[in-house]
Design a protein around this motif. Sequence first.
Motif, PDB file in Angstrom:
ATOM      1  N   GLN A  24      -4.127  -6.998  -5.826  1.00 47.24           N
ATOM      2  CA  GLN A  24      -4.333  -5.932  -6.804  1.00 47.24           C
ATOM      3  C   GLN A  24      -3.885  -6.372  -8.196  1.00 47.24           C
ATOM      4  O   GLN A  24      -4.561  -6.093  -9.185  1.00 47.24           O
ATOM      5  CB  GLN A  24      -3.577  -4.661  -6.394  1.00 47.24           C
ATOM      6  N   GLU A  49       2.339   2.760   2.163  1.00 48.76           N
ATOM      7  CA  GLU A  49       2.023   1.414   1.678  1.00 48.76           C
ATOM      8  C   GLU A  49       0.643   1.369   1.024  1.00 48.76           C
ATOM      9  O   GLU A  49       0.454   0.683   0.015  1.00 48.76           O
ATOM     10  CB  GLU A  49       2.150   0.398   2.809  1.00 48.76           C
ATOM     11  N   GLN A  76       2.808  -0.703  -7.467  1.00 46.75           N
ATOM     12  CA  GLN A  76       3.703  -1.853  -7.372  1.00 46.75           C
ATOM     13  C   GLN A  76       3.091  -3.104  -7.994  1.00 46.75           C
ATOM     14  O   GLN A  76       3.798  -3.923  -8.577  1.00 46.75           O
ATOM     15  CB  GLN A  76       4.143  -2.079  -5.923  1.00 46.75           C
ATOM     16  N   ALA A  77       1.781  -3.247  -7.898  1.00 49.56           N
ATOM     17  CA  ALA A  77       1.125  -4.370  -8.575  1.00 49.56           C
ATOM     18  C   ALA A  77       1.299  -4.252 -10.087  1.00 49.56           C
ATOM     19  O   ALA A  77       1.594  -5.241 -10.776  1.00 49.56           O
ATOM     20  CB  ALA A  77      -0.357  -4.420  -8.202  1.00 49.56           C
ATOM     21  N   ILE A  89       9.410  -6.152  -4.279  1.00 45.84           N
ATOM     22  CA  ILE A  89       8.538  -5.302  -3.456  1.00 45.84           C
ATOM     23  C   ILE A  89       9.423  -4.261  -2.783  1.00 45.84           C
ATOM     24  O   ILE A  89      10.513  -4.574  -2.326  1.00 45.84           O
ATOM     25  CB  ILE A  89       7.835  -6.152  -2.370  1.00 45.84           C
ATOM     26  N   TRP A  93       4.891  -4.935 -11.089  1.00 43.10           N
ATOM     27  CA  TRP A  93       5.139  -6.380 -11.065  1.00 43.10           C
ATOM     28  C   TRP A  93       4.676  -7.018 -12.376  1.00 43.10           C
ATOM     29  O   TRP A  93       5.403  -7.805 -12.987  1.00 43.10           O
ATOM     30  CB  TRP A  93       4.439  -6.976  -9.864  1.00 43.10           C
ATOM     31  N   VAL A 111      -0.575  -6.312  -2.738  1.00 47.11           N
ATOM     32  CA  VAL A 111       0.000  -6.187  -4.085  1.00 47.11           C
ATOM     33  C   VAL A 111      -0.423  -7.373  -4.949  1.00 47.11           C
ATOM     34  O   VAL A 111      -0.822  -7.209  -6.106  1.00 47.11           O
ATOM     35  CB  VAL A 111       1.537  -6.037  -4.017  1.00 47.11           C
ATOM     36  N   GLU A 149       1.031   2.809  -2.446  1.00 47.07           N
ATOM     37  CA  GLU A 149       1.940   2.073  -3.321  1.00 47.07           C
ATOM     38  C   GLU A 149       1.413   0.725  -3.808  1.00 47.07           C
ATOM     39  O   GLU A 149       2.019   0.114  -4.688  1.00 47.07           O
ATOM     40  CB  GLU A 149       3.281   1.860  -2.617  1.00 47.07           C
ATOM     41  N   VAL A 150       0.307   0.249  -3.294  1.00 49.48           N
ATOM     42  CA  VAL A 150      -0.208  -1.065  -3.712  1.00 49.48           C
ATOM     43  C   VAL A 150      -0.450  -1.106  -5.218  1.00 49.48           C
ATOM     44  O   VAL A 150       0.031  -2.009  -5.913  1.00 49.48           O
ATOM     45  CB  VAL A 150      -1.489  -1.439  -2.931  1.00 49.48           C
ATOM     46  N   LYS A 151      -1.183  -0.148  -5.739  1.00 46.94           N
ATOM     47  CA  LYS A 151      -1.528  -0.188  -7.168  1.00 46.94           C
ATOM     48  C   LYS A 151      -0.315  -0.044  -8.082  1.00 46.94           C
ATOM     49  O   LYS A 151      -0.151  -0.843  -9.008  1.00 46.94           O
ATOM     50  CB  LYS A 151      -2.597   0.856  -7.482  1.00 46.94           C
ATOM     51  N   ARG A 175       2.402  -7.108   0.967  1.00 44.90           N
ATOM     52  CA  ARG A 175       2.654  -8.092  -0.091  1.00 44.90           C
ATOM     53  C   ARG A 175       1.352  -8.734  -0.583  1.00 44.90           C
ATOM     54  O   ARG A 175       1.137  -8.883  -1.782  1.00 44.90           O
ATOM     55  CB  ARG A 175       3.620  -9.167   0.412  1.00 44.90           C
TER      56      ARG A 175
END
Length: 196
Positions: free
Chosen positions: A139, A93, A100-101, A116, A104, A136, A96-98, A133
């Motif tokens: 970010q 997790e 997935q942001a 997500i 999005w 994300v 994966e933040v960057k 969440r």
Amino acid sequence: MNHSPNDLIMLFNDLFRETYRTVLVRGSDEPEYLPVSEPLGLAQVVFAHGYYASALHEISHWCIAGEHRRTLHDYGYWYCPDGRTPEQQRAFEQVEVKPQALEWLFSIAAGSRFHISVDNLAGDGAADDTGFRLSVVRQAGDYLRGGLSGRALGFLDTLKRFYGTGDSFVEAWQQDIGRIAPSYSELDTLRKTETV
């Protein structure tokens, strides 16, 4: 709106084939990044099963990867498959933040729906669903306040032009925050954000 992965292949390849010697390729099973293996070859961003969302996600990883990482298979990252322990899931997790942001934001620019993904169906799911969440969303806000790299910004602008979402992009993103992170409380701050 029609969302064909062929459009993403065309847009990505037109934008990056010559300047970065990289192409987007439809794959079968698992996504991966294949660096250049011969002097006149091309690096390949391979997305899974021809899925539009997979293509956007893999493009996000590529846009984030620095010059050195783009010389390594799968950017040199460790990957632990679905069925992770809680500790492995927390590490996943964080990483994966960057992407997935960014995925999005690309989805909003393309007028497609983003989901997500904690990618741990065979395990216990998210280590911290709400925290992930919120990270994300934060970010994505940071990216919009001027944190997009040249490649990411170029692809975002290309998507906005192609799908005609430039005028509605900021509003669409702000409206989608509540769906992505219902507990997010900084909406007023985000509305004042100057975005790309």
